[in-house]
Structure formats: structure tokens, C-alpha cells
Design a protein around this motif. Structure first.
Motif, short mmCIF file in Angstrom:
data_model
loop_
_atom_site.label_atom_id
_atom_site.label_comp_id
_atom_site.label_asym_id
_atom_site.label_seq_id
_atom_site.Cartn_x
_atom_site.Cartn_y
_atom_site.Cartn_z
N GLU A 1 -29.09 30.98 21.05
CA GLU A 1 -29.10 32.34 20.51
C GLU A 1 -27.83 33.09 20.88
OE1 GLU A 1 -31.87 36.41 20.54
OE2 GLU A 1 -32.36 34.73 21.86
N PHE A 2 -27.38 32.91 22.12
CA PHE A 2 -26.15 33.56 22.58
C PHE A 2 -24.96 33.16 21.72
CE2 PHE A 2 -22.31 33.20 25.26
CZ PHE A 2 -22.16 34.53 25.68
N VAL B 1 -25.94 33.07 31.24
CA VAL B 1 -26.54 32.57 30.00
C VAL B 1 -27.39 31.37 30.40
CG1 VAL B 1 -26.16 31.71 27.67
CG2 VAL B 1 -24.54 33.35 28.66
N ASN B 2 -28.70 31.61 30.49
CA ASN B 2 -29.62 30.56 30.90
C ASN B 2 -29.72 29.48 29.82
OD1 ASN B 2 -30.74 31.52 33.52
ND2 ASN B 2 -31.33 33.29 32.27
N GLU C 1 -32.13 28.23 28.09
CA GLU C 1 -32.93 28.56 26.92
C GLU C 1 -32.32 29.67 26.07
OE1 GLU C 1 -34.68 30.96 30.38
OE2 GLU C 1 -33.76 28.99 30.05
N GLU C 2 -31.26 30.31 26.58
CA GLU C 2 -30.62 31.41 25.85
C GLU C 2 -29.33 30.98 25.14
OE1 GLU C 2 -31.89 34.92 29.05
OE2 GLU C 2 -29.96 33.89 29.24
#
Length: 366
Positions: free
Chosen positions: A176-177, A169-170, A172-173
């Protein structure tokens, strides 16, 4: 928001069906067959199950009778914890080739902080892949991994592509994750809390995010603040190479239910002896003694007493455990007894976690 703390690169490595996989490794005839570690066909509790058994609904902590009912062809094997510990130590040696910041959670899982690592590799995802490959090549076992900016998200992510997979899970993600994440998959949200969340209209991270910190604290106490922050990607707990235990305990499940306190006292003496051994090995003592009683109908009861002084001696532990046993009448015959010691002399060593908010660096290389 300004950046107050650096974003970390955290890996959570979780061995897949560890106990069962070790048994299959040592006995290849078990491979491909439903397998449960612990218990027997007529007694006990499942400690672990392989994926073949899980297809039939067999899970850890399930009674052996229920496991056999769900999967008549299941094979039961007795746990060999010394062997699991031996393998676990070999796995950790692999971890230490990459970082000294390793926090074991149990024999089969650990956090690694690879923000700065011994390989000079800027990619936590590639490090996780390499570690998993080495575990397979050197030990013949498979592991899954989660990679992200903090321990909470890495822990959740490691469960996504099981078995034998990983998920990153980067930065920038992250938001949203977490917003899409089902509330039951939040680490730290158990079955009872999940049901309570549902009643409050909280089914996903997005739903959770709509609630104020005051609302969550009113409904979930101190955990409310935790939920408020983690859903926003904030979890500042560092990887701690030497985790300080909150309690130390020992317990026994009996081959036959006990209905007489006389027989229970004999078992408690053995349990107290084992607990003393563990305490002395770690040079730990404590003030709060808890007696755990599991009845034949699987209901669980705990009775506790806090002393004015620290103890680690089995005689003092047993004396208090006896007092707790006779504190009130037993509700049924007993299948398990346990003694644990909390309020330890290590508690004062715990450092308060930094509560600062952090922002997510979008350019952070994962």
C-alpha cells in the motif's frame, strides 16, 4: 509465491542538514538564521543549506548568487570537511554498538541491518529511536530514520518525517505504501526520469505497477527492471559494510572563471595530484579517465578515454586529462574542472545480487 530469502530489518539513518548543523553546533550564533555551507555571496555553489534557508528555496547545488537572491539575509560559511568527517566517525561508532552491518553512503547517511543485532532487540523501530536519541545526547545533532524490509523502502521512508523524525513501513504496509507513493519520491527516479514517467501516465507507484517489465525495459533500459521489482517491494541488495567504489575523483571550483588552457593545465595538475593521493590511500587503480568541465553558464561537459591498462599515477592521469582538454574547443570560460577514474580494479570484486523474488512475511516483528 514461496519464501526464497529472509526479509531483513533495515534502518536508513540520515543526518538532518548535516554540514549546516555541524556549523551551528560549533558556532551557536548561527542557529536560527538562514545558513549555506559553500560558496560566497558572489561566487560558488551551495554544498548544503539549513532548514531556515530552505524555507526560501535555497538548496544544495544551487549557485550562491541564486541563493543570495532568494534569501538576502543568508550567511555563507566555507565547508570544513575534516570536521564533518570527524563527527561522521563518531556517529558510525554509535551505529557499530548495534550492528557490524553498516553501509555508509556518505558522511551523513548510512544503512544498518539490524535483523540480528548486538542488543538483542527485536524491534528495528526502537533501535532507530535509540540511535537517534544517542546522536542527539552525545553529539548535539539530530537525525531522521526510515525502517523497513529492504534498503529501498527504508531510504524512501527516512525522508518522510524530516527533520528529527522517523517512519516505519511494516511488512504488511509495504504494498500500500509503494502504490500510494508519488513517483518523484522513488529513490533512483530523478528529475528527467520523473518527467518521462509523467508523459507515460505514471504518477504514483500504483501507476508504475500497471506497466509490464517489458514496457519499462523498453522505455528505461536496465532501470526498467529495477522499477518493476521495487514497486512490488522486491529489492534484494544486502547491506554491504565495505562498499566498493565505482569511481574515484577530485574537482575544483575556481574563484574566477578560466578562459586559457594554460591556466587550466596548472589547475589540472593539482587535481591529478589530489586524485593520486586518494587512489593510493585506497590502493585503487582504473582504466577510464573522465574530464569534467563546468562552464561559466553552468552547462556541464564530460570527456572520457579508456586505456588498455590500469593506472593510478598522477603523471599518466594528467597526460590523459590534457589530451581530453585539447580534444575539442572549449565552449565558454570554465568555472570548474574535475578528473575521475572509473573501470576500477575493484569492479571484479563486485558480486552479482541475488535476483530471486521474495514474499513479505506478515508476522515479521518490526
Amino acid at each position: 509465491m514461496s519464501i526464497d530469502l529472509p526479509i531483513r530489518k533495515i534502518i536508513h539513518v540520515d543526518m538532518d542538514a548535516f554540514y549546516a548543523s555541524v556549523e551551528e553546533l560549533d558556532n551557536p550564533d548561527l542557529k536560527g538564521k538562514p545558513l549555506a555551507v559553500g560558496g560566497s555571496e558572489i561566487r560558488g555553489v551551495v554544498a548544503a543549506a539549513n532548514y531556515e534557508a530552505r524555507k526560501y528555496g535555497v538548496r544544495s547545488a544551487m549557485s550562491s548568487v541564486m541563493a543570495k537572491r532568494n534569501c538576502p539575509q543568508i550567511t555563507f560559511v566555507q565547508p570544513r570537511f575534516e570536521r564533518y568527517k570527524e563527527i561522521s566517525q563518531k556517529i558510525r561508532k554509535i551505529f557499530y554498538d548495534y550492528t557490524d552491518l553498516v553501509e555508509p553512503l556518505s558522511l551523513d547517511e548510512a544503512y544498518l541491518d539490524v535483523t540480528v543485532n548486538k542488543k538483542g532487540n527485536p524491534s528495528a523501530s526502537l533501535i532507530a529511536k535509540e540511535i537517534r536519541q544517542r546522536i542527539f545526547d552525545e553529539l548535539g545533532l539530530v537525525a531522521s530514520a526510515g525502517i523497513s524490509i529492504n534498503k529501498f523502502i527504508a531510504k524512501v521512508a527516512s525522508d518522510y518525517n524530516k527533520p528529527n523524525g522517523q517512519k516505519t513501513v511494516n511488512p504488511e504496509e509495504v504494498i500500500e505504501f509503494l502504490e500510494k507513493l508519488e513517483i518523484r519520491k522513488f529513490y533512483g527516479v530523478g528529475k528527467v526520469t520523473t518527467e518521462k514517467m509523467y508523459k507515460l501516465g505514471i504518477f504514483t507507484g500504483f501507476d508504475l505497477k500497471q506497466k509490464s517489465e517489458i514496457f519499462l525495459t523498453e522505455n528505461f533500459g536496465k532501470s526498467g527492471g529495477y522499477y518493476y521489482h521495487v514497486v512490488r517491494g522486491v529489492h534484494n541488495s544486502a547491506v554491504k559494510p565495505h562498499r566498493i567504489p565505482k569511481s574515484v575523483g577530485a574537482e575544483r571550483t575556481f574563484s574566477e572563471n578560466l578562459s586559457s588552457e594554460i591556466f587550466m593545465l596548472e589547475r589540472l595538475e593539482h587535481i591529478a595530484t589530489e586524485l593520486e593521493r586518494r587512489l593510493k590511500k585506497s590502493t585503487i587503480s582504473g582504466k577510464t579517465i573522465t574530464l569534467k568541465i563546468k562552464y561559466s553558464d553552468f552547462t556541464l561537459q564530460t570527456r572520457s578515454k579508456t586505456l588498455r591498462y590500469y593506472i593510478a599515477d598522477k603523471h599518466l592521469i594528467l597526460e590523459t586529462a590534457k589530451e581530453l582538454l585539447y580534444q575539442e574547443k572549449l565552449e565558454n570560460s570554465v568555472r570548474l574542472l574535475g578528473i575521475s577514474l572509473a573501470n576500477l580494479n575493484t569492479d571484479k570484486k563486485e558480486k552479482t545480487e541475488d535476483k530471486k523474488m521474495v514474499t513479505i512475511q506478515l508476522q515479521f516483528d518490526f
